[in-house]
Write an enzyme that holds these catalytic residues in place. Structure first.
Site, short mmCIF file in Angstrom:
data_model
loop_
_atom_site.label_atom_id
_atom_site.label_comp_id
_atom_site.label_asym_id
_atom_site.label_seq_id
_atom_site.Cartn_x
_atom_site.Cartn_y
_atom_site.Cartn_z
N GLY A 239 0.84 -1.18 0.11
CA GLY A 239 0.16 -0.05 -0.07
C GLY A 239 0.90 1.15 -0.07
O GLY A 239 0.25 2.41 -0.03
N ARG A 312 -4.75 2.17 -16.21
CA ARG A 312 -4.81 2.81 -15.13
C ARG A 312 -5.80 4.35 -15.32
O ARG A 312 -6.59 4.51 -14.59
CB ARG A 312 -3.55 3.10 -14.28
CG ARG A 312 -2.89 1.89 -13.81
CD ARG A 312 -1.86 2.09 -12.67
NE ARG A 312 -2.29 2.74 -11.58
CZ ARG A 312 -2.22 3.90 -11.24
NH1 ARG A 312 -1.62 4.80 -12.16
NH2 ARG A 312 -2.52 4.64 -10.28
N TYR A 316 -9.22 4.32 -13.54
CA TYR A 316 -9.25 4.95 -12.07
C TYR A 316 -9.13 6.45 -12.28
O TYR A 316 -9.08 7.07 -11.23
CB TYR A 316 -8.14 4.40 -11.20
CG TYR A 316 -7.59 3.27 -11.05
CD1 TYR A 316 -8.82 2.29 -10.53
CD2 TYR A 316 -6.59 2.72 -11.01
CE1 TYR A 316 -8.85 0.97 -10.35
CE2 TYR A 316 -6.32 1.35 -11.06
CZ TYR A 316 -7.28 0.38 -10.35
OH TYR A 316 -6.97 -0.82 -10.11
N CYS A 343 -11.39 2.07 -29.66
CA CYS A 343 -12.62 2.76 -30.01
C CYS A 343 -13.59 2.92 -28.55
O CYS A 343 -14.50 2.06 -28.38
CB CYS A 343 -13.55 1.92 -30.89
SG CYS A 343 -12.53 1.61 -32.44
N GLU A 344 -12.91 3.70 -27.81
CA GLU A 344 -13.60 3.92 -26.59
C GLU A 344 -13.24 5.36 -26.22
O GLU A 344 -12.01 5.80 -26.18
CB GLU A 344 -13.28 3.08 -25.33
CG GLU A 344 -13.12 1.55 -25.42
CD GLU A 344 -14.27 1.07 -24.68
OE1 GLU A 344 -15.19 1.87 -23.87
OE2 GLU A 344 -14.70 0.01 -24.97
N TYR A 371 1.02 -2.25 -12.22
CA TYR A 371 -0.33 -2.30 -12.66
C TYR A 371 -0.44 -1.48 -14.02
O TYR A 371 -1.57 -1.02 -14.57
CB TYR A 371 -1.23 -1.64 -11.76
CG TYR A 371 -1.00 -2.02 -10.30
CD1 TYR A 371 -1.69 -3.25 -10.08
CD2 TYR A 371 -0.34 -1.45 -9.28
CE1 TYR A 371 -1.35 -3.72 -8.81
CE2 TYR A 371 -0.23 -1.88 -8.04
CZ TYR A 371 -0.93 -3.22 -7.64
OH TYR A 371 -0.58 -3.48 -6.43
C1 LIG Z 1 -2.76 -5.67 -4.17
C2 LIG Z 1 -2.12 -5.94 -2.87
C3 LIG Z 1 -0.81 -5.65 -2.31
C4 LIG Z 1 -0.02 -4.69 -3.08
O1 LIG Z 1 -0.46 -3.29 -2.79
P1 LIG Z 1 0.53 -1.99 -3.40
O2 LIG Z 1 -0.60 -0.98 -3.21
O3 LIG Z 1 0.92 -2.38 -4.90
O4 LIG Z 1 1.75 -1.98 -2.54
C5 LIG Z 1 -0.52 -6.27 -1.53
N1 LIG Z 1 -1.52 -7.35 -0.53
C6 LIG Z 1 -2.56 -7.55 -1.11
C7 LIG Z 1 -3.24 -8.31 -0.42
C8 LIG Z 1 -2.96 -6.86 -2.50
O5 LIG Z 1 -4.13 -7.37 -2.68
#
Ligand SMILES: *Cc1c(COP(=O)(O)O)cnc(C)c1O
Length: 415
Positions: A239, A312, A316, A343-344, A371
């Site tokens: 995260g 992405r 998003y 075509c979007e 990603y």
């Molecule tokens: C996607 C995901 C991650 C990685 O998240 P990042 O934001 O890319 O660091 C880690 N653990 C789980 C369970 C995930 O689904």
């Protein structure tokens, strides 16, 4: 910090000119920097060196075998979310014994594959999944290593689509229910209770949410300890965010400082599952300007890179920095949308950018290592792009461009 820099007005990937790579290998083209990947991995290791830990690289962010192999060589474990990802880890020389298995919808077949291959830990996300793990482990005559993914009900303060730690989304188990489940699991002959897991979301730009999560998980760990259940590891997921535009995420050192202070007092290993922060800025997507056009007041750069290559922005509305690989004088006149040929209307890489470019110029979408390729598709029957790994002045093709016929190889016209 990455190794994509301008020298004399030209963008380089480490020691190689991006324009030269685009000419030689064609576009759209993913280019990764090995030095950047190594640097990021070491930054995570450094951040946790005060405490027992395991860095489990999140495979879904970039699952190319060469990236996984590099991670394995550096000493990383892995976080996988499907049998396919676990098979990739094994194919790349990674160790299932350093791999954790996450995801809300693991099937019996997937659980069996993971258990037979000696997975480090299965992060279960529901009581129904725990039942499935028991059933499969019993059939195989083994003890399955398990953790429960706790939903700590904290807000990662990120995009809704990538926020996963709030109580009404599909991920994890609430703490009260989890406590009862741990008591049950601890008595089961086919389960080996190993850890507590959580992952609250992606692209976090502050350490506050992860500390809030830790401050739910650690008391929970202590409550289990009182109930006689000794947990060996806490997995705080991934995260950590990156700079796509003007975000200022903390360094791994700063992000994990408070976490390490808390863990120093525990007899418990810390697992983390970074994806984005490991690979995003280690990759660019190079695309060529096919046409310049204008509709009314609006200017467009139409490139050969599209939402099938990099979804992405379309998915998003994510902002990604786009630069011309050859510096050109900029002015407000150059304000444009950078779009692909699909075509979007949502097929864009960037909107309202000041970006001077001529037909044939190579554009680089920065931060595309995570990603990017892993979310790409064949939509509009566009081939999966080529991927390169650059190491100094050495270039390796780590995925060749797909052949047209390979796109319909699995298909069949009935008699
Ligand atoms: C996607 C995901 C991650 C990685 O998240 P990042 O934001 O890319 O660091 C880690 N653990 C789980 C369970 C995930 O689904």
């Amino acid at each position: 910090m990455d190794y994509f820099n301008f020298k004399d007005g030209n963008l380089y990937a480490e020691d190689v000119k991006v324009e030269d790579l685009a000419k030689k290998y064609g576009t759209p083209l993913y280019i990764y920097s090995k030095a950047t990947l190594e640097r990021h991995y070491r930054a995570f290791e450094h951040a946790l060196n005060r405490i027992p830990h395991l860095v489990c690289y999140s495979v879904k962010s970039n699952s190319n075998l060469a990236v996984l192999n590099l991670m394995a060589k550096l000493g990383a474990g892995f976080d996988v979310v499907s049998e396919g990802e676990l098979r990739r880890v094994i194919a790349a020389g990674g160790d299932p014994k350093k791999t954790v298995f996450s995801g809300v919808g693991k099937t019996d077949d997937e659980l069996e594959f993971a258990l037979v291959n000696g997975i480090r830990c299965i992060n279960a996300e529901s009581s129904a999944e725990v039942e499935a793990i028991k059933r499969v482990a019993k059939r195989l005559g083994l003890k399955a290593p398990v953790a429960l993914r706790i939903n700590p009900d904290v807000d990662a303060r990120t995009l809704p689509a990538i926020s996963t730690g709030l109580k009404n989304n599909k991920f994890g188990i609430a703490t009260d229910e989890a406590y009862e489940l741990y008591l049950e699991m601890n008595k089961d002959p086919n389960l080996n209770v190993q850890g507590i897991d959580c992952h609250i979301g992606s692209q976090m730009t502050s350490s506050v949410p992860i500390l809030e999560a830790a401050d739910v998980i650690i008391p929970f760990y202590e409550k289990l300890l009182k109930a006689g259940i000794k947990i060996g590891h806490i997995d705080l997921g991934g995260g950590l965010g990156v700079t796509y535009d003007n975000e200022l995420p903390p360094s791994p050192d700063d992000f994990f400082d408070g976490i390490c202070e808390r863990f120093k007092k525990l007899d418990c290993e810390l697992y983390i599952e970074p994806g984005r922060a490991m690979v995003a800025n280690a990759g660019i997507l190079a695309a060529k300007v096919i046409y310049k056009k204008r509709n009314g007041e609006k200017r467009f750069l139409v490139t050969d890179g599209a939402m099938n290559d990099l979804i992405r922005p379309a998915l998003y509305n994510a902002h990604m920095t786009i630069v011309n690989a050859k510096v050109r004088p900029q002015d407000e006149e150059n304000c444009c949308d950078v779009v692909g040929p699909i075509c979007e209307s949502d097929d864009f890489l960037g909107k309202d950018r000041i970006l001077a470019a001529e037909q044939g110029d190579i554009l680089a979408v920065r931060g595309a290592g995570a990603y990017g390729s892993s979310m790409s598709s064949n939509y509009n029957s566009r081939r999966l792009s080529c991927e390169l790994l650059v190491d100094g002045d050495k270039v390796s093709v780590i995925r060749r461009r797909q052949k047209f016929e390979e796109m319909w190889e699995l298909e069949n016209i009935p008699e």
